[in-house]
Every structure is written in C-alpha cells, then in structure tokens.
Design a protein around this motif. Structure first.
Motif, short mmCIF file in Angstrom:
data_model
loop_
_atom_site.label_atom_id
_atom_site.label_comp_id
_atom_site.label_asym_id
_atom_site.label_seq_id
_atom_site.Cartn_x
_atom_site.Cartn_y
_atom_site.Cartn_z
N UNK B 12 0.81 -1.23 0.00
CA UNK B 12 0.00 0.00 0.00
C UNK B 12 0.84 1.27 0.00
N UNK B 13 2.14 1.15 0.23
CA UNK B 13 2.97 2.38 0.28
C UNK B 13 4.09 2.34 -0.76
N UNK B 14 4.06 1.35 -1.65
CA UNK B 14 5.23 1.14 -2.51
C UNK B 14 5.51 2.32 -3.45
N UNK B 15 4.49 3.15 -3.72
CA UNK B 15 4.73 4.28 -4.63
C UNK B 15 5.00 5.60 -3.90
N UNK B 46 8.81 -1.16 5.68
CA UNK B 46 8.22 0.16 5.45
C UNK B 46 6.73 -0.05 5.23
N UNK B 47 5.94 0.60 6.06
CA UNK B 47 4.50 0.33 5.99
C UNK B 47 3.71 1.54 6.46
N UNK B 48 2.41 1.40 6.55
CA UNK B 48 1.53 2.46 7.06
C UNK B 48 1.25 2.23 8.53
N UNK B 49 1.09 3.29 9.28
CA UNK B 49 0.55 3.16 10.63
C UNK B 49 -0.96 3.16 10.51
N UNK B 50 -1.54 2.02 10.80
CA UNK B 50 -3.01 1.92 10.65
C UNK B 50 -3.73 2.33 11.93
N UNK B 51 -2.96 2.60 12.98
CA UNK B 51 -3.54 3.09 14.23
C UNK B 51 -3.17 4.57 14.39
N UNK B 52 -3.03 5.00 15.63
CA UNK B 52 -2.71 6.41 15.89
C UNK B 52 -1.21 6.62 15.97
N UNK B 53 -0.75 7.76 15.47
CA UNK B 53 0.65 8.14 15.62
C UNK B 53 0.90 8.75 17.00
N UNK B 54 -0.05 9.59 17.43
CA UNK B 54 0.15 10.33 18.68
C UNK B 54 -0.66 9.68 19.78
N UNK B 55 0.04 9.32 20.86
CA UNK B 55 -0.62 8.59 21.96
C UNK B 55 -0.10 9.10 23.29
N UNK B 56 -0.88 8.92 24.36
CA UNK B 56 -0.31 9.19 25.69
C UNK B 56 0.78 8.15 25.96
N UNK B 57 1.81 8.54 26.67
CA UNK B 57 2.92 7.62 26.97
C UNK B 57 2.36 6.37 27.67
N UNK B 72 4.29 7.46 17.80
CA UNK B 72 4.63 6.07 17.44
C UNK B 72 4.93 6.04 15.94
N UNK B 73 6.18 6.21 15.63
CA UNK B 73 6.62 6.29 14.22
C UNK B 73 6.99 4.93 13.65
N UNK B 74 7.02 3.92 14.51
CA UNK B 74 7.45 2.59 14.09
C UNK B 74 8.03 1.91 15.30
N UNK B 75 8.98 1.03 15.08
CA UNK B 75 9.59 0.32 16.20
C UNK B 75 10.94 -0.23 15.76
N UNK B 76 11.92 -0.06 16.64
CA UNK B 76 13.23 -0.67 16.35
C UNK B 76 14.36 0.33 16.45
N UNK B 77 15.55 -0.20 16.54
CA UNK B 77 16.69 0.67 16.80
C UNK B 77 17.96 -0.01 16.29
N UNK B 78 18.82 0.76 15.62
CA UNK B 78 20.06 0.11 15.14
C UNK B 78 21.10 -0.11 16.23
N UNK B 79 20.91 0.53 17.40
CA UNK B 79 21.86 0.31 18.49
C UNK B 79 21.52 -1.02 19.17
N UNK B 80 22.55 -1.66 19.72
CA UNK B 80 22.32 -2.98 20.35
C UNK B 80 22.53 -2.94 21.85
N UNK B 97 9.15 1.05 10.00
CA UNK B 97 8.97 2.50 9.88
C UNK B 97 7.63 2.78 9.19
N UNK B 98 6.87 3.70 9.78
CA UNK B 98 5.59 4.10 9.18
C UNK B 98 5.84 5.31 8.28
N UNK B 99 5.30 5.24 7.07
CA UNK B 99 5.64 6.30 6.11
C UNK B 99 4.48 7.24 5.80
N UNK B 100 3.34 7.04 6.43
CA UNK B 100 2.19 7.95 6.17
C UNK B 100 2.29 9.17 7.07
#
Lengths: 272, 347
Positions: B12-15, B46-57, B72-80, B97-100
């Motif tokens: 759904x986000x390939x373009x 790489x995908x869409x966030x189908x829920x809310x981006x902004x949330x209470x902590x 909530x922009x996605x999830x994950x981290x390159x640091x270990x 990563x959410x791209x919308x």
C-alpha cells in the motif's frame, strides 16, 4: 515400510532403564503385542516397554514395522504425544550424529543453546551413574534451569539432592541466579534441597535476607501482646506492614499498643 | 549506511516518495513486497501506521506517570543496548517505519488544538529517533510542523551525537534535545553502537548554544554494577562541567527493569552479560525490578548529587511506584504532581 516378526536385539534405549507397568505386562502376557514395535533396520526405536514386557513373558519374537530415517529423530517424532523422560532424551541424544543434534533438541522441545548441548553431552556420558529414580524425577524444565552450570560436580550434587520436585525447582532457579551473580561456590555442602535453598537465598538475595533478618530480630525483641498480629511483604516491594487487631470493649488500648509497636519496628527496619 | 538483509515494503505504500527515499539511503540484499504491519523478521519494513501516531505515553499501570505524549513512528533501533526491551519486542536489529507522515502531521496539529495547557511530545519511545534520522527524517519534519506551537516542546531523545537536523532547523526553540547517559565504561560495555559519553555531552552543548534549545538528560536505566556511586558521580560532575550555564529542563532517573521473559532473551543474545547479576523482584505492575529499598538508595544518591549541581532543573523518577515516590519525598506524590513539575519547565 515392512512388517516382520523379529527377535529383537538392538535397542535405541537401554532396556534396563525401561520400566514396564504391571497392567502392560499382564496384557502382553495374555494377548501378546497388539500394536507392533517400530524398527529402523535392526534397531528398535519405539515400543521398548512392549518388547520388555514380551521378553519378561518369555516371548522371543515380536511384531516390528520397519521404517527408514535417522533413528533419533524418528524416535522424537514418534513420541510427540508425551513428555519424554530425561534418560530417554540423553540416551538417544548420545546416538544422534552431531549434525542432527540441534534438530533432535528442537523435536524434543529443548533449546539448542550451547549451554543445553553441553549439559546433554555431559548427561549422555554420565546418566547411568545416577540413581534412575532421582535422575528421571527431574523434569526437563528444571534441567533447562541448570543447563548454564559449567561446574559438572554441582550438577551431580543437584541430581543427588534429597527433596521434592518443587524444592528442586526452587534450588535450580537459585543456582541460576547465583551463577549470574558469579557468587556460586565450587562445592555446596547442603544435603537436602531445603538446606540448599536457605544457603542459596543468602547468596542470591543478600539485601532481602539482611532486611528480613533485621525485621525478625526486631520482632523477637518486642513483646507483642495477643490480639495483635501483622505481616509484611516478604520481597519488601510494598513498604509498610499490615496490622490486624482484635479489639474487645476491654482492650481498646490495643490501638495504641499497635501504634507503638509499629513505631519501634519502623525505627529499626528502615527498609519498611 | 545502514545495512539490512531484507527490505520489506507494504504494497500500500510502494509508490510513496518517502519509500523511495529510504530505499536509496540503506543497503539491503533482498527486496520483498508484503501486506500489512507485521514484520516478517530479519530486516526493515516500510509500511503504514493503521492506528494512531500520537498517543499518551504507555506508562505502566500502577506507576507515577508524567503525562507525556509520544509519537509512534514505528519500532526498532540500530543500536544494540543489552538492557533494551525494544529488542525483545522485535527481532534483534529489526526495524519497522511508518511512512504515512501526513497522518502524523494531522494528529500532532489536532493534539495542540485539543489539549489545553503545556504539551511535552517525544519521539524516543519506540527506538532511538536520531539513530534513524538520516534515513527517516521525521524529527526534522516535526520540528518544522510545530515551530509556532505555544506551550509546547518536542523532546528528541538519543544515545547518538547526531544533531545536524536541529542545527539546520529554522527554529529549534521549542525543541528539548535529550540525551540518555550512563558512565562511559557502561556505555562501552552495554550500549553497542551508541556515541560515547563525551560525544553526547559535546553534542548537547553545541545544540544548546547554537540553537538556543533546551536540554534534558535521562539516566535510564541506571545499572548499579561495581563502584556505581563513583561512576555515576563522575558523570554528574562531567555534565556540570560541560553544560555550565545551559538550560536543562529535566533529568530523569530510572533503574533497570524488565518484563517477565526478558532474562531469557538477554542470556540468549548476551550470555556473558552482567546486567542480571543484582537481586530482582516482581513489582505490583508485573515488571521486575531491583530490591525496592536498593532502588530508593540509588534514587536518593543520584537526586541529591544532581540537585546540588543542577538546582534549577526538575529531577524526576521515571516509571516508579507511588510507594517509592512517597518514601523519597516523604509525602504523597501522584501523576498529576509530576506532570505539573515538568510542565512548569516549558512555560
């Protein structure tokens, strides 16, 4: 797959470790083997109990279905419906080629961690030196807990320890925690799991043990009247104490006494 | 350049332009087109966030929480980082990563319209945002979207020293640049791939002096291994020396904690780790924490030192129980009190 009536001679499991229930022995004596054993070439891989019962009943030949494959993996596959006993796992593990050991562990729902493989290697070499009842009385989830121990003498000590499964589970968990803290001694003198738990608790939970001891000493110094009882959260996660008072029209003063006791305890045990 | 074995792109986000941008900024071996938000593993999605981006902590039930908002922009981290729970939720190194971003922008603007009073919005809840900013410049965008907001700060938390997007921003007065800190030897031992202590403090000084933005620091998790008092005191003193005269909005303290099952995960990936060598007990909220009186000792120590060095700064404790707050403050202290304390810093 072929069926035959064989005189079985080679077994995947050591037949002397296999136990036969009286009901099975009676059934095989009266009706013979109703469900054939399974062999892989000349090796019997499934049906050890039935064959042992048949041999005990004086029957020299038994029906066997022959299948092809790696015997150890087939054994694990054929026994998915039940929890394997520790001696079954380690004795088969020792016969599985190194390249298939990981696959065998996964088929037995075991981890393929280096720790687990090291433990299984050790047990495969040693299990016949343990008392079978004690060895097989330890469920695999407890073996998992002690797999990290590099000191095999402690594993031997653990297997031989007197205690219930529940006490052994607790002991294993404390051994693991103590190992994480690098506080595990080479030798533990405790003779029973109960003793071992007390000893390991002091190694693993020195802060909690010290606070509890302080609390218990404090209590023993205070004269607590009857009708007042209290308890604390033994992990100290929740500070404070829960008091219970029984008050009659003649003992309303217990409220004041309880408050005095609380003040004394709080003064001495700052962890509360 | 960040490298992944697999790049997964939601059909759904390939373009999307952003998908092309990210694809060109990373290296990868295999490309797959997939459907939905579920990460197939071993790569970047790489995908869409189908829920809310902004949330209470999502503070734990039973903890004193500060009323923070998170993106909530996605999830994950390159640091270990060995202690990090994010890797327990994802596969090690996996990133979603959410791209919308149009939805993200709309929700942030709506948040400002909806909430009366101060807003503290953060992007560091689901991974290190600055570690990904070169391939996924969302913080750059949020700084721009929110530059005229009143009573607002965007907190950007990082363990990196990458601050270019803030330095290049037209205005960054509404930004609180936050750095997670630990003693250098712990950084070297546990925070694989992250910037050194000195680099983080230099970046903090640079961004605050050049862009006039506020600073924040997070000692979370505090890991009390050998000589912990001395190690942490050295960091506090170094901070005071490097950050003299700069505005520090807040400093948080949090001791190492984790959910059930995390120990097994850590032992699998880091068999020689020392982070599990303390006494741990389950708390009422289900998290496993250090012995409660020991946590109090750590907080009392750190708070006392920091309050002397940073008298104008709010020093607070993150994700702790009301019991601990009450014992530290010798009075009840609830979520509303904490929110008030931190909100006051951005007025």
């Amino acid at each position: 797959m072929t069926n035959s009536n064989q005189k079985p001679q080679n077994f995947l499991l050591p037949l002397d470790m296999v136990t036969v229930s009286p009901a099975l022995e009676r059934s095989v004596r009266q009706r013979g083997i109703l469900v054939p054993a399974i062999g892989c070439g000349q090796l019997i891989i499934d049906g050890h109990q039935r064959i042992k019962a048949a041999l005990q009943a004086g029957q020299s030949h038994v029906p066997v279905v022959d299948i092809q494959g790696e015997p150890g993996l087939l054994f694990a596959e054929l026994n998915q419906h039940r929890a394997l006993q520790p001696f079954e796992i380690v004795s088969v593990f020792s016969k599985v080629p190194d390249s298939k050991k990981g696959e065998f562990c996964l088929a037995c729902n075991l981890s393929t961690s280096p720790q687990m493989l090291r433990l299984l290697d050790y047990l495969a070499a040693e299990y016949q030196n343990f008392e079978p009842q004690k060895f097989n009385g330890i469920p695999m989830n407890i073996w998992r807990e002690i797999a990290h121990l590099k000191n095999f003498a402690l594993i031997k000590w653990f297997v031989e320890l007197e205690g219930t499964v529940s006490e052994k589970r607790m002991t294993a968990s404390l051994l693991r925690q103590s190992d994480r803290k690098n506080s595990l001694p080479e030798v533990i003198e405790a003779k029973s799991a109960r003793e071992a738990i007390d000893f390991l608790n002091s190694l693993v939970q020195p802060r909690r043990t010290a606070a509890l001891t302080k609390f218990q000493n404090c209590i023993s110094e205070i004269d607590i009247p009857s009708g007042i009882s209290f308890k604390i959260d033994q992990t100290f996660d929740r500070p404070g104490m829960d008091f219970q008072l029984h008050v009659t029209r003649n003992s309303v003063k217990r409220f004041e006494q309880a408050a005095e006791i609380a003040e004394k305890i709080f003064a001495k045990v700052e962890e509360l | 350049m960040l490298h992944f074995n697999n790049l997964y792109i939601d059909e759904t986000v390939k373009n999307e332009e952003l998908v092309k941008f990210i694809s060109e900024k990373i290296s990868y071996v295999n490309l797959h087109f997939v459907s939905g938000e579920n990460h197939p593993g071993d790569g970047i999605l790489l995908t869409r966030n189908r829920g809310a981006f902004v949330k209470p902590c999502p503070g734990q039930k039973g903890s004193v929480c500060c009323g923070y908002w998170v993106v909530e922009w996605g999830l994950g981290c390159p640091f270990g980082c060995e202690y990090c729970i994010i890797q327990n939720y994802t596969g090690a190194g996996d990133i979603t990563l959410f791209v919308n971003w149009e939805d993200c922008k709309r929700e942030i603007i709506e948040l400002r319209q909806k909430v009366k009073g101060p807003i503290r919005l953060g992007t560091g809840q689901f991974g290190d945002p600055m570690a990904l900013e070169k391939i996924y410049p969302l913080n750059t965008q949020i700084i721009d979207w929110t530059r005229d907001f009143e009573d607002f700060t965007l907190e950007i938390k990082t363990k990196s020293d990458y601050i270019e997007p803030i330095l290049l921003a037209e205005s960054a007065k509404h930004v609180t640049m936050a750095f997670s800190l630990n003693p250098l030897w712990l950084i070297d031992k546990l925070e694989h791939g992250a910037a050194s202590l000195e680099e983080r403090l230099l970046a903090a000084r640079k961004v605050a002096t050049q862009k006039n933005c506020s600073l924040a620091f997070h000692f979370d998790p505090i890991i009390p291994l050998a000589n912990w008092q001395q190690s942490y005191e050295e960091v506090f003193n170094l901070m005071a020396a490097k950050l003299k005269d700069l505005r520090v909005n807040w400093i948080s303290l949090g001791t190492f904690r984790f959910p059930k099952g995390f120990q097994e995960y850590v032992e699998k990936y880091h068999p020689d780790t020392q982070i599990l060598s303390e006494e741990f007990y389950p708390s009422e909220d289900g998290k496993i924490r250090y012995f409660r009186p020991f946590r109090e000792k750590i907080y009392n120590f750190a708070r006392e030192k920091l309050e002397k060095l940073f008298p104008e700064t709010a020093i607070y404790i993150c994700m702790e129980t009301p019991h601990v707050w009450e014992r530290l403050n010798q009075a009840k202290f609830l979520s509303a009190d904490l929110k008030k304390l931190l909100d006051a810093r951005i007025k």
